[in-house]
Design an enzyme around this catalytic site. Sequence first.
Site, PDB file in Angstrom:
ATOM      1  N   ASP A 191      10.699 -53.777 -18.145  1.00 44.38           N
ATOM      2  CA  ASP A 191      11.285 -53.429 -16.842  1.00 44.38           C
ATOM      3  C   ASP A 191      11.471 -54.682 -15.986  1.00 44.38           C
ATOM      4  OD1 ASP A 191      12.318 -51.760 -14.930  1.00 44.38           O
ATOM      5  OD2 ASP A 191      10.398 -50.920 -14.297  1.00 44.38           O
ATOM      6  N   TRP A 199      15.452 -59.279 -11.715  1.00 47.05           N
ATOM      7  CA  TRP A 199      15.560 -60.681 -12.162  1.00 47.05           C
ATOM      8  C   TRP A 199      16.953 -61.213 -11.809  1.00 47.05           C
ATOM      9  CZ3 TRP A 199      18.756 -63.496 -15.320  1.00 47.05           C
ATOM     10  CH2 TRP A 199      18.293 -64.744 -15.768  1.00 47.05           C
ATOM     11  N   ARG A 248      23.545 -57.225 -12.429  1.00 48.25           N
ATOM     12  CA  ARG A 248      22.409 -56.675 -13.170  1.00 48.25           C
ATOM     13  C   ARG A 248      22.520 -56.928 -14.680  1.00 48.25           C
ATOM     14  NH1 ARG A 248      19.108 -53.002 -10.955  1.00 48.25           N
ATOM     15  NH2 ARG A 248      18.908 -51.952 -12.951  1.00 48.25           N
ATOM     16  N   HIS A 285      19.935 -57.895 -18.016  1.00 54.87           N
ATOM     17  CA  HIS A 285      19.784 -57.195 -19.313  1.00 54.87           C
ATOM     18  C   HIS A 285      20.031 -58.167 -20.465  1.00 54.87           C
ATOM     19  CE1 HIS A 285      19.307 -53.507 -17.223  1.00 54.87           C
ATOM     20  NE2 HIS A 285      20.558 -53.381 -16.825  1.00 54.87           N
ATOM     21  N   LEU A 336       6.337 -55.915 -39.770  1.00 52.06           N
ATOM     22  CA  LEU A 336       6.340 -55.233 -38.468  1.00 52.06           C
ATOM     23  C   LEU A 336       7.422 -54.151 -38.383  1.00 52.06           C
ATOM     24  CD1 LEU A 336       5.409 -55.292 -35.371  1.00 52.06           C
ATOM     25  CD2 LEU A 336       7.417 -56.751 -35.019  1.00 52.06           C
TER      26      LEU A 336
HETATM   27  C1  IPE Z   1      11.923 -47.314 -17.618  1.00 51.90           C
HETATM   28  O1  IPE Z   1      12.420 -48.164 -16.639  1.00 51.90           O
HETATM   29  C2  IPE Z   1      12.905 -47.221 -18.752  1.00 51.90           C
HETATM   30  C3  IPE Z   1      13.089 -48.423 -19.542  1.00 51.90           C
HETATM   31  C4  IPE Z   1      12.437 -49.544 -19.414  1.00 51.90           C
HETATM   32  C5  IPE Z   1      14.082 -48.332 -20.566  1.00 51.90           C
HETATM   33  P1  IPE Z   1      13.201 -47.609 -15.368  1.00 51.90           P
HETATM   34  O2  IPE Z   1      13.526 -48.793 -14.541  1.00 51.90           O
HETATM   35  O3  IPE Z   1      14.314 -46.752 -15.796  1.00 51.90           O
HETATM   36  O4  IPE Z   1      12.098 -46.693 -14.683  1.00 51.90           O
HETATM   37  P2  IPE Z   1      11.934 -46.193 -13.187  1.00 51.90           P
HETATM   38  O5  IPE Z   1      13.230 -45.580 -12.771  1.00 51.90           O
HETATM   39  O6  IPE Z   1      11.608 -47.385 -12.358  1.00 51.90           O
HETATM   40  O7  IPE Z   1      10.798 -45.229 -13.258  1.00 51.90           O
HETATM   41  C1  IPE Z   2      14.779 -52.439 -17.444  1.00 49.65           C
HETATM   42  O1  IPE Z   2      15.215 -53.120 -16.331  1.00 49.65           O
HETATM   43  C2  IPE Z   2      15.872 -52.112 -18.413  1.00 49.65           C
HETATM   44  C3  IPE Z   2      16.264 -50.698 -18.434  1.00 49.65           C
HETATM   45  C4  IPE Z   2      15.701 -49.746 -17.758  1.00 49.65           C
HETATM   46  C5  IPE Z   2      17.382 -50.346 -19.273  1.00 49.65           C
HETATM   47  P1  IPE Z   2      15.829 -52.395 -15.084  1.00 49.65           P
HETATM   48  O2  IPE Z   2      17.306 -52.307 -15.270  1.00 49.65           O
HETATM   49  O3  IPE Z   2      15.155 -51.103 -14.821  1.00 49.65           O
HETATM   50  O4  IPE Z   2      15.506 -53.434 -13.936  1.00 49.65           O
HETATM   51  P2  IPE Z   2      15.016 -53.112 -12.452  1.00 49.65           P
HETATM   52  O5  IPE Z   2      13.842 -52.201 -12.558  1.00 49.65           O
HETATM   53  O6  IPE Z   2      16.164 -52.463 -11.760  1.00 49.65           O
HETATM   54  O7  IPE Z   2      14.666 -54.441 -11.888  1.00 49.65           O
HETATM   55 MG    MG Z   3      13.553 -50.575 -13.758  1.00 48.20          MG
END
Ligand code: IPE
Ligand code: IPE
Ligand code: MG
Length: 260
Positions: A37, A42, A50, A54, A148
């Site tokens: 997450d 970042w 965004r 990723h 793994l």
């Molecule tokens: C959880 O992260 C899902 C993944 C890392 C793929 P999210 O960013 O979607 O979760 P919430 O919305 O903060 O709970």
């Molecule tokens: C995790 O990063 C990746 C996915 C959930 C796909 P986020 O996209 O949730 O990043 P934040 O939480 O918005 O920073």
């Molecule tokens: Mg997130």
Amino acid sequence: MINKKKLWSKKESHNPKNRIEEIKQEPVPKHIAIIMDGNGRWAKKRALPRMAGHHEGMKTVRKVTRLVSNLGVQALTLYAFSTENWKRPKVEVDFLMKLPEEFLGTFLPELIEENVRVEMMGDREQIPAHTLYAVEKAMKETAGNDGLVLNFALNYGSRSEIMAGVKNIIRDAKSGILSEDDLSEELFSRYLMTRHLPDPDLLIRTSGEIRLSNFMLWQLAYTEFWFTDVLWPDFTEADLLEAVEAFQRRTRRFGGLTDK
Ligand code: IPE
Ligand code: IPE
Ligand code: MG
């Protein structure tokens, strides 16, 4: 009780090779699960879209996979896309659904060389055909590997996994394959997408969020949790080693007693 070996390893921690060897002298988690997450934050910190976060996060996946494989861990489950992530703007969802192709397109030869077996868990129905094709191709090409297990949770949601398991149990009960007396925790586990994997020993979540976000609710019943504020694209090998060392210092009681 103070573990002298661990204090020594802290001193040696500037040398990653020594640190890895130190860690391998004690039991390592059999299965590590990671909620990756913080990609969006970042990117935001750098005034980037965004998607840049990723994309950067993908590099962390590569580093972490290599290290976890070196540590002798049996399985690494990575939460890549949740059943709730469809709520995001279409451009972001489309981008995320292209990442497995890019990741596997670039790193599959390396994964094959490292004896990694690629797997995925999640509801395949909504996943675009091109994404599924890339993942299934990688699964086929690594099916014979016995190192793994790299298990991508893609369009995964724990509640929907549990519901699907319950439905299949009812189906099998109706057709006479199962009776009520057969039901046990062990049998129920075999109706989940992780049927062939041990429960995670260690769960890591990056980015400072302290929640499970519908991830492996059944399987994490006795897992050790490790949360860090570090955002996923910034997560380093040293962070992973720190999490494993923290795991090794814990005492797992599973409800019982211990002399430690
Ligand atoms: C959880 O992260 C899902 C993944 C890392 C793929 P999210 O960013 O979607 O979760 P919430 O919305 O903060 O709970
Ligand atoms: C995790 O990063 C990746 C996915 C959930 C796909 P986020 O996209 O949730 O990043 P934040 O939480 O918005 O920073
Ligand atoms: Mg997130």
